[in-house]
Scaffold this motif. Sequence first.
Motif, PDB file in Angstrom:
ATOM      1  N   ASP A   1       1.045  -1.243   0.051  1.00 19.13           N
ATOM      2  CA  ASP A   1       0.004  -0.080  -0.012  1.00 19.13           C
ATOM      3  C   ASP A   1       0.680   1.516   0.172  1.00 19.13           C
ATOM      4  O   ASP A   1       1.001   2.100   0.832  1.00 19.13           O
ATOM      5  CB  ASP A   1      -1.212   0.314   0.869  1.00 19.13           C
TER       6      ASP A   1
ATOM      7  N   ASP B   1      -0.565   4.797   0.862  1.00 22.00           N
ATOM      8  CA  ASP B   1      -1.210   4.308   1.850  1.00 22.00           C
ATOM      9  C   ASP B   1      -2.512   5.010   1.986  1.00 22.00           C
ATOM     10  O   ASP B   1      -3.173   6.093   2.211  1.00 22.00           O
ATOM     11  CB  ASP B   1      -0.709   5.217   3.012  1.00 22.00           C
TER      12      ASP B   1
ATOM     13  N   ASN C   1      -5.107   3.116   2.023  1.00 25.23           N
ATOM     14  CA  ASN C   1      -6.266   2.761   3.094  1.00 25.23           C
ATOM     15  C   ASN C   1      -6.365   3.755   4.611  1.00 25.23           C
ATOM     16  O   ASN C   1      -6.737   3.642   5.057  1.00 25.23           O
ATOM     17  CB  ASN C   1      -6.560   1.412   3.404  1.00 25.23           C
TER      18      ASN C   1
ATOM     19  N   ASP D   1      -4.457   3.752   6.715  1.00 20.66           N
ATOM     20  CA  ASP D   1      -3.681   3.398   7.914  1.00 20.66           C
ATOM     21  C   ASP D   1      -2.531   3.550   9.006  1.00 20.66           C
ATOM     22  O   ASP D   1      -2.391   3.548   9.788  1.00 20.66           O
ATOM     23  CB  ASP D   1      -4.261   1.712   8.656  1.00 20.66           C
TER      24      ASP D   1
ATOM     25  N   ILE E   1       0.353   2.979   7.420  1.00 23.33           N
ATOM     26  CA  ILE E   1       0.797   2.087   7.007  1.00 23.33           C
ATOM     27  C   ILE E   1       0.795   1.939   5.373  1.00 23.33           C
ATOM     28  O   ILE E   1       0.420   1.515   5.469  1.00 23.33           O
ATOM     29  CB  ILE E   1       1.183   0.459   7.853  1.00 23.33           C
ATOM     30  N   SER E   2       2.285   1.784   4.935  1.00 25.46           N
ATOM     31  CA  SER E   2       2.476   2.384   3.791  1.00 25.46           C
ATOM     32  C   SER E   2       3.845   1.171   3.282  1.00 25.46           C
ATOM     33  O   SER E   2       4.364   1.115   3.140  1.00 25.46           O
ATOM     34  CB  SER E   2       2.645   3.176   3.195  1.00 25.46           C
TER      35      SER E   2
HETATM   36 CA   LIG Z   1      -2.143   1.507   4.697  1.00 24.71          CA
END
Ligand SMILES: [Ca+2]
Length: 458
Positions: free
Chosen positions: A221, A224, A226, A228, A230-231
């Motif tokens: 991701d 990021d 989505n 959150d 976290i990527s």
């Molecule tokens: Ca993410």
Amino acid sequence: MSAISAISAMSTTIASVALVALGVGDVRVAATATSDRAFTVEADGPQAFSLPMPALSREERRAFSVGNSFFRDSWVVAPASAAGRDGLGPLFNATSCSACHPDDGRGRPPRDANDVGAGMVVFVSAAASDGAPHPIYGGQIQDQAIPGVRREARVRLEPIERRGQFPDGTPYALRAWQVHLDDPAYGPLGDVRLSPRVGQQIVGMGLLEALDDAALLALEDPDDANGDGISGRAHRVRDPDGRVRAGRFGWKASQPSIEAQVVAALHGDLGITSPARPAEALSALQAESVRAPSGGDPEVDATKIERLAHYCRTLAVPRRRGADDPEVARGERLFAALGCNACHRTGLVTGDASPIAALRQVTIDPYTDLLLHDMGPDLADGRRDGDASGQEWRTPPLWGIGLLETVNRDARYLHDGRARTLEEAILWHGGEAKRARDAFAALTADERRALVAFLRSL
Ligand SMILES: [Ca+2]
Ligand code: HEC
Ligand code: HEC
Ligand SMILES: [Ca+2]
Ligand SMILES: [Ca+2]
């Protein structure tokens, strides 16, 4: 917002996230699928990392034993009567694989500048070169050499203490390392970037290898999307055939396969040449001054590499212990609620590519996504490694982590062995993991203990 209200706002969020997780009730307590018996073992002693996967055929088991001896026995200086086990060096870090992966577990940082061969490797590049090997010292510092040859340098770690406080007022102390390279033998190092790393426990490698690239890419991701925080992204590296693959082994996922990792270890750590790396690990300048006997041309053949890779591929994963203990179960819910499992993932499914039939199409709980994450400035080594930046690290698998201190009494955590306890390891998390780290710190002391109890059950 004052610090206090920021913290209580945070714990409210955690509490509600925790409730959601509890309400859904989908937290897996223990992997009990029958297929797991194929590659996990019930073991909780000092040899817990050293057992073959139960599902191996008789022939695969025999190959495991042969690989085991190549892994454990020391290489010697050529020429030797032990033909087939000579060719050590001229420069090297240790004399066997198991020196840095003792009992198939984790190597440790050196205690002083004379303490060599126990598991740490310092990777090096010139500061200006953006990760290229150092022009004189190559890609890593070899702190040992055969008689008549000078070791490159001595590695000395200077501890740096850092103190802090949990939001509840409990003090804690962390320790990091400043790396010094003493007595460089081949001329000044100049301005360098260093990446000290310890050898990892090597259980379950064959299962991580059996995950298809597509399965890892599906977890990425990079922007990021989505939201959150976290990527993760895969470390795209080239395999020996020049194909771009999702890297997965080493602290920066620099190696695409177990075999590539084995070839690199033989070449860089032991000074053993192979069909894929036929020249000794010497820079052009070193090659002019270093004369060393050869242990063969090359020093290992493809069969030995294959046996070593097979051995690493087929070491079993220890089964979880005490998973139904209420404190452990509570810790497991917190692990999910805090978002630790966004990187330390469970429920991955392997593909069809493994040479070991039992490792195909199985669901595994490795507690990793094998992706690179920006872990913030405190863990950064500042050195580019392939496509990985100085702040990026691969999520390490946590299966077996609870047995590390049983297998290796001096066990230390994180890439450079700076963390003395699991709690310290969590407190060092930053960057993409800062939210999870802060949420951990904001727990009550009982909850923190439960989370650690969960980790110890892995
Ligand atoms: Ca993410
Ligand atoms: C001098 C210490 C040292 C020696 C000797 C050594 N290793 Fe390692 N090993 C390491 C370090 C350090 C890493 C992590 C490398 C990185 O981050 O790129 C590692 C990583 C690995 C990994 C990947 C683990 C993971 O979780 O990704 C495997 C597999 C491995 N080594 C196998 C071997 C084998 C087989 C040998 C012998 C041929 C060997 N090692 C010799 C230090 C050592
Ligand atoms: C953004 C991804 C991410 C999140 C979220 C995350 N971790 Fe990690 N974790 C990592 C990476 C990457 C490392 C390795 C860092 C290093 O060695 O410098 C690591 C290391 C660890 C280690 C040490 C492992 C070892 O082999 O030494 C433990 C234990 C751990 N994490 C537990 C946790 C817990 C508990 C949480 C939740 C509070 C958490 N992690 C959240 C990515 C993450
Ligand atoms: Ca050699
Ligand atoms: Ca070198």
